[in-house]
Design an enzyme around this catalytic site. Structure first.
Site, PDB file in Angstrom:
ATOM      1  N   ARG A  73       0.848  -1.193   0.000  1.00  0.00           N
ATOM      2  CA  ARG A  73       0.000   0.000   0.000  1.00  0.00           C
ATOM      3  C   ARG A  73       0.885   1.246   0.000  1.00  0.00           C
ATOM      4  O   ARG A  73       1.852   1.325   0.770  1.00  0.00           O
ATOM      5  CB  ARG A  73      -0.906  -0.005   1.228  1.00  0.00           C
ATOM      6  N   ARG A 142      -1.627   6.849   9.775  1.00  0.00           N
ATOM      7  CA  ARG A 142      -1.647   6.295   8.419  1.00  0.00           C
ATOM      8  C   ARG A 142      -1.907   7.401   7.386  1.00  0.00           C
ATOM      9  O   ARG A 142      -1.878   8.589   7.704  1.00  0.00           O
ATOM     10  CB  ARG A 142      -2.690   5.183   8.337  1.00  0.00           C
ATOM     11  N   LYS A 205      -3.526   1.524  15.150  1.00  0.00           N
ATOM     12  CA  LYS A 205      -3.520   2.441  14.018  1.00  0.00           C
ATOM     13  C   LYS A 205      -4.234   3.739  14.372  1.00  0.00           C
ATOM     14  O   LYS A 205      -5.102   3.784  15.250  1.00  0.00           O
ATOM     15  CB  LYS A 205      -4.193   1.794  12.811  1.00  0.00           C
ATOM     16  N   LYS A 207      -5.996   7.162  12.354  1.00  0.00           N
ATOM     17  CA  LYS A 207      -6.426   7.702  11.073  1.00  0.00           C
ATOM     18  C   LYS A 207      -6.838   9.158  11.211  1.00  0.00           C
ATOM     19  O   LYS A 207      -7.540   9.521  12.155  1.00  0.00           O
ATOM     20  CB  LYS A 207      -7.600   6.879  10.513  1.00  0.00           C
ATOM     21  N   CYS A 426     -15.144  -3.522   0.431  1.00  0.00           N
ATOM     22  CA  CYS A 426     -13.752  -3.836   0.759  1.00  0.00           C
ATOM     23  C   CYS A 426     -13.268  -4.986  -0.118  1.00  0.00           C
ATOM     24  O   CYS A 426     -14.032  -5.601  -0.858  1.00  0.00           O
ATOM     25  CB  CYS A 426     -13.616  -4.186   2.232  1.00  0.00           C
ATOM     26  N   CYS A 432      -7.797 -11.182   1.741  1.00  0.00           N
ATOM     27  CA  CYS A 432      -7.806 -10.661   3.104  1.00  0.00           C
ATOM     28  C   CYS A 432      -7.956 -11.796   4.110  1.00  0.00           C
ATOM     29  O   CYS A 432      -8.921 -12.573   4.060  1.00  0.00           O
ATOM     30  CB  CYS A 432      -8.933  -9.652   3.290  1.00  0.00           C
ATOM     31  N   CYS A 471     -16.093  -8.460   6.740  1.00  0.00           N
ATOM     32  CA  CYS A 471     -15.964  -8.752   8.171  1.00  0.00           C
ATOM     33  C   CYS A 471     -16.353  -7.499   8.941  1.00  0.00           C
ATOM     34  O   CYS A 471     -16.578  -6.436   8.345  1.00  0.00           O
ATOM     35  CB  CYS A 471     -14.533  -9.200   8.503  1.00  0.00           C
ATOM     36  N   CYS A 475     -13.371  -1.720   6.952  1.00  0.00           N
ATOM     37  CA  CYS A 475     -12.554  -0.934   6.026  1.00  0.00           C
ATOM     38  C   CYS A 475     -13.401  -0.165   5.015  1.00  0.00           C
ATOM     39  O   CYS A 475     -12.997   0.908   4.558  1.00  0.00           O
ATOM     40  CB  CYS A 475     -11.570  -1.844   5.291  1.00  0.00           C
TER      41      CYS A 475
END
Length: 564
Positions: A73, A142, A205, A207, A426, A432, A471, A475
């Protein structure tokens, strides 16, 4: 007594600032994988180790290791890509990855299917193109996202520029990235340190997103730190600061949940960076390092309290945040087609289904964007809804751009239904490792079925936000969809309903663990009522709430007095 640190914290602490034994693992020819510990560290460098889950059983029967590959990414603040960078990224997709480029919901590119021996040259080529993958994943700040097209005033451009400044200023400083991927020399005799992050980085993480009202096209309240640009009389006055958004959850665990960010105040532009840095630092020090499921800023706020968090932040800053300013959002989708900017340049937004740029049959999207990059004199802007903007086009170049778009089937948005124009999914299966159900591969099939139902009731043009996630980690920001499917298992989803059209209200579970037939049966009578009883301009989610199909949500909301 404090709880023991998680295993991930040990790995970070012993990693020597994200080095681990990644370099040694890359050189091991015996396996296509790297170790589990290094796989966790690899995320900080912008990559996830994956395998093709479609092939797992067959390879197991053949006594072969899984078909390992790596997702990579990029870190592209605000989603800006030059034509020369695009051509490099396109070449890497065809030569080193699986022949596709994927636009993510964080305004950047992912490459899928990179085998281990090609990972280092791919990262080096991205670096040579003046981009990077550092901190695109991992327990760090990120990719900073922003309303992608500063077209309306000069103040929009000034607000947009903050995405790059925040991204650069809050990035890790470790030399590990250059040593491992770019053959940089190791530091000798100099102690390394991370001024912001420390040796163990963040608990989870982090954001950051910046929105420019009235467009909430980054879902600013889904961010750990959401910044709402306040523009008055054409001037950027500053930013409302919202903290604690996050989409992730775990099925069956009520201690995990999606949360909307809480607006805690306003800062002028000259105080934005120090405020953002201090918010990250408080989360670094206060976040949960024992249980990763509870390590995001949203849980820190709910555990410590928003008032306590704000008091700690202001104590570190040495000044108080100003009162939040009024703002208004009217939608969070992308505006397709041509839009003229304040400087006379034009911007063309193209819809890319699930963000996947590929050549399939007569739809030659990967090739089409490559041809655009060869002639385009402006830049490209990726959006948080997985689309691409051909930006800063001179008026005399529009006809040539339009011809390339038509030739390669990139103009389908003109005929798309309202729900198809706003659908997000996603990646999910087969790559994934967290996916429980299909998402990207299921989206076209589901849209075909739902469009039939909407068409039967004269609702084909009604804009409806549809989100699909394989899931509950979120995302694709499913908890902000007017209609959302969250994967439970193969072919089974939770059906969630009644978010709003501007990203300021979470949806709710309407049916749990249902198959396709059941969810379509659930939607059909709701579409019937919506067609018959909706008010003028009333969106689907608002209708469901007004008519009592779902009860008013009790989740964290943006304070009503802040919204103009």
């Amino acid at each position: 007594m404090s709880s023991p640190l998680s295993e991930f914290e040990r790995i970070k602490a012993e990693s020597r600032f994200l080095r681990g034994t990644i370099a040694e693992g890359l050189r091991d020819p015996v396996t296509g994988a790297i170790s589990d510990d290094d796989g966790k560290l690899l995320k900080f460098h912008g990559s996830y180790q994956q395998d093709d889950r479609d092939l797992r059983d067959e390879r197991r029967r053949q006594k072969l290791e899984p078909a390992y590959s790596f997702m990579l990414r990029a870190r592209l603040p605000g989603g800006v890509v030059t034509p020369s960078q695009w051509l490099v990224f396109d070449r890497l997709a065809r030569e080193h990855a699986n022949g596709t480029l994927r636009i993510t919901t964080r305004q950047t590119f992912q490459w899928h299917g990179i085998i281990k021996r090609k990972l280092k040259p791919t990262i080096a080529a991205i670096h040579d193109a003046l981009a990077s993958t550092i901190a695109a994943c991992g327990d760090v700040v990120r990719n900073v996202v922003s309303t992608p097209n500063p077209v309306e005033t000069g103040a929009h451009a000034a607000a947009f520029a903050w995405a790059a400044r925040l991204s650069d200023g809050l990035a890790p400083t470790t030399r590990a990235y250059h040593e491992i991927w770019l053959d940089g020399e190791a530091l000798v005799g100099e102690p390394e340190h991370e001024p912001l992050y420390g040796a163990t980085y963040l608990p989870r993480k982090f954001k950051i997103g910046l929105a420019i009202p009235p467009l909430n096209d980054v879902d600013v309240f889904a961010q750990d730190l959401g910044l709402i640009a306040i523009i008055e009389q054409g001037e950027l006055r500053g930013f409302n600061v919202a903290v604690g958004g996050g989409m992730g959850a775990t099925h069956g665990d009520p201690t995990t949940y999606p949360r909307l960010a809480t607006v805690i105040g306003f800062v002028p532009p000259e105080r934005l960076f120090v405020t953002a840095e201090a918010i990250v630092a408080v989360q670094r020090d206060w976040g949960n390092r024992s249980e990763r499921k509870h390590a995001r800023l949203k849980y820190t706020l709910d555990h410590r309290g928003v008032d306590a968090f704000k008091a700690e932040l202001e104590a570190r800053l040495g000044f108080a945040l100003e009162d939040e300013r009024a703002f208004r959002f009217d939608h969070n989708g992308d505006r397709y087609g041509w839009i003229e900017g304040h400087d006379g340049r034009w911007h063309l937004t193209l819809q890319i289904e699930s963000g996947r740029l590929a050549d399939v049959g007569e739809r030659r999207w990967l090739t089409g964007l490559r041809e655009l990059a060869k002639v385009h004199q402006g830049d490209f802007r990726l959006t948080c809804n997985q689309n691409v903007i051909v930006a800063n086009v001179r008026d005399e170049d529009r006809a040539r751009i339009d011809e390339i778009v038509r030739t390669h089937g990139l103009d389908g948005y003109r005929q798309h239904s309202g729900i198809r124009r706003h659908a997000v999914a996603c990646v999910a299966l087969p790559t994934c490792g967290l996916a429980m159900a299909e998402a990207e591969r299921y989206l076209p099939h589901l849209l075909d079925k739902v469009e039939v139902l909407l068409g039967e009731h004269g609702l084909s043009d009604a804009p409806v936000l549809l989100r699909i996630s394989g899931c509950p980690n979120g995302c694709s920001r499913p908890y902000l969809g007017e209609i959302a499917l969250v994967g439970r298992g193969p072919g089974r989803y939770d059906l969630r309903l009644a978010a709003d059209f501007s990203g300021q209200r979470l949806n709710q579970v309407y049916r749990e663990n249902v198959d396709e037939d059941t969810l379509l049966d659930a939607l059909e009578p709701l579409f019937t009522r919506y067609a018959r009883e909706r008010g003028q301009g009333e969106h689907f989610g608002d209708f469901l709430l007004r008519t009592g199909v779902v009860a008013p949500v009790s989740s964290r909301r943006i304070p009503a007095e802040v919204i103009a």
